[in-house]
Design a protein around this motif. Structure first.
Motif, PDB file in Angstrom:
ATOM      1  N   THR A  38      -9.357 -19.545  19.247  1.00 16.66           N
ATOM      2  CA  THR A  38      -9.731 -19.145  17.675  1.00 16.66           C
ATOM      3  C   THR A  38      -8.803 -18.580  16.917  1.00 16.66           C
ATOM      4  OG1 THR A  38     -12.250 -19.250  18.423  1.00 16.66           O
ATOM      5  CG2 THR A  38     -11.615 -18.273  16.097  1.00 16.66           C
ATOM      6  N   LEU A  47     -16.608 -14.035  20.414  1.00 21.76           N
ATOM      7  CA  LEU A  47     -16.912 -15.651  20.887  1.00 21.76           C
ATOM      8  C   LEU A  47     -16.833 -14.724  22.576  1.00 21.76           C
ATOM      9  CD1 LEU A  47     -13.531 -15.306  19.004  1.00 21.76           C
ATOM     10  CD2 LEU A  47     -14.613 -17.919  19.919  1.00 21.76           C
ATOM     11  N   PRO A  90     -17.630 -20.042  16.776  1.00 17.39           N
ATOM     12  CA  PRO A  90     -17.992 -18.306  17.324  1.00 17.39           C
ATOM     13  C   PRO A  90     -18.990 -17.505  15.992  1.00 17.39           C
ATOM     14  CG  PRO A  90     -15.618 -19.423  15.834  1.00 17.39           C
ATOM     15  CD  PRO A  90     -16.495 -20.440  15.953  1.00 17.39           C
TER      16      PRO A  90
END
Length: 206
Positions: free
Chosen positions: A29, A20, A6
């Motif tokens: 994530t 993202l 990220p």
């Protein structure tokens, strides 16, 4: 498969905004952060293409950076939230329109919609409004060109790659398939919202 990295931006003194590229990367994530169970994290807010991570004042932001430095793309399936079954009466005013646009019958729309398992990617728009990914490809259609001024609470709809349940009466432009009697948001309940990010949903025809 390459790990997810990220883009990390500071958001005030005690939070990070993780940017993202896809909804799958957001889910992976967020799942990685839940699995890490970092003691200083007080809030985790996934959205369409971001995850906001807040820590307590004085908390360890370095630990957050470390936890998301290389996220396994498959981690989105490691943490399974609560499974909710939502009963639906399929009589929505856009049901035939959706069927026609998809090139299938009304019965096939219902079968496709109830045959999938959805994930609550994030909540927004209104308290308790979950964006449910997992909509079958044939049902993926854009929002209506013009929003309705009022959509009844409990309306079940779809737009783009998501399905939804309207938690309260509000304006809305999603294509309506039906309705449920389940209360999706109750300010006096604990928690007030029935759905939380990471939860799973199945719809059941009634």
């Amino acid at each position: 498969m390459a790990p997810i990295r990220p883009r990390v931006r500071a958001c005030g003194r005690w939070a990070l905004l993780l940017e993202l590229d896809t909804a799958d990367e957001v889910a992976a994530t967020a799942a990685a952060l839940r699995d890490a169970a970092l003691p200083d994290v007080v809030e985790l807010v996934p959205a369409a293409r971001t995850v906001l991570v807040a820590v307590r004042p004085g908390g360890d932001l370095a630990a957050v950076r470390s936890a998301v430095s290389t996220v396994d793309p498959s981690s989105s399936g490691q943490t399974a939230g609560t499974l909710h079954t939502i009963p639906v009466v399929y009589d929505g005013e856009d049901l035939e329109f959706v069927a026609s646009t998809a090139g299938v019958s009304v019965d096939e729309v219902v079968a496709l919609h109830t045959g999938a398992e959805y994930t609550v990617d994030f909540c927004g728009f209104a308290p308790g409004f979950g964006y449910l990914s997992g909509l079958p490809e044939p049902l993926r259609q854009p929002r209506l060109e013009s929003s309705r001024p009022a959509v009844p609470a409990g309306s079940v709809g779809l737009a783009d790659v998501y399905s939804c349940v309207y938690p309260r009466r509000s304006p809305g432009g999603w294509r309506l398939l039906g309705r449920t009697d389940l209360v999706m948001f109750d300010a006096t309940a604990d928690p007030p919202a029935r759905l939380s990010p990471g939860d799973r949903v199945r719809f059941e025809a009634r």
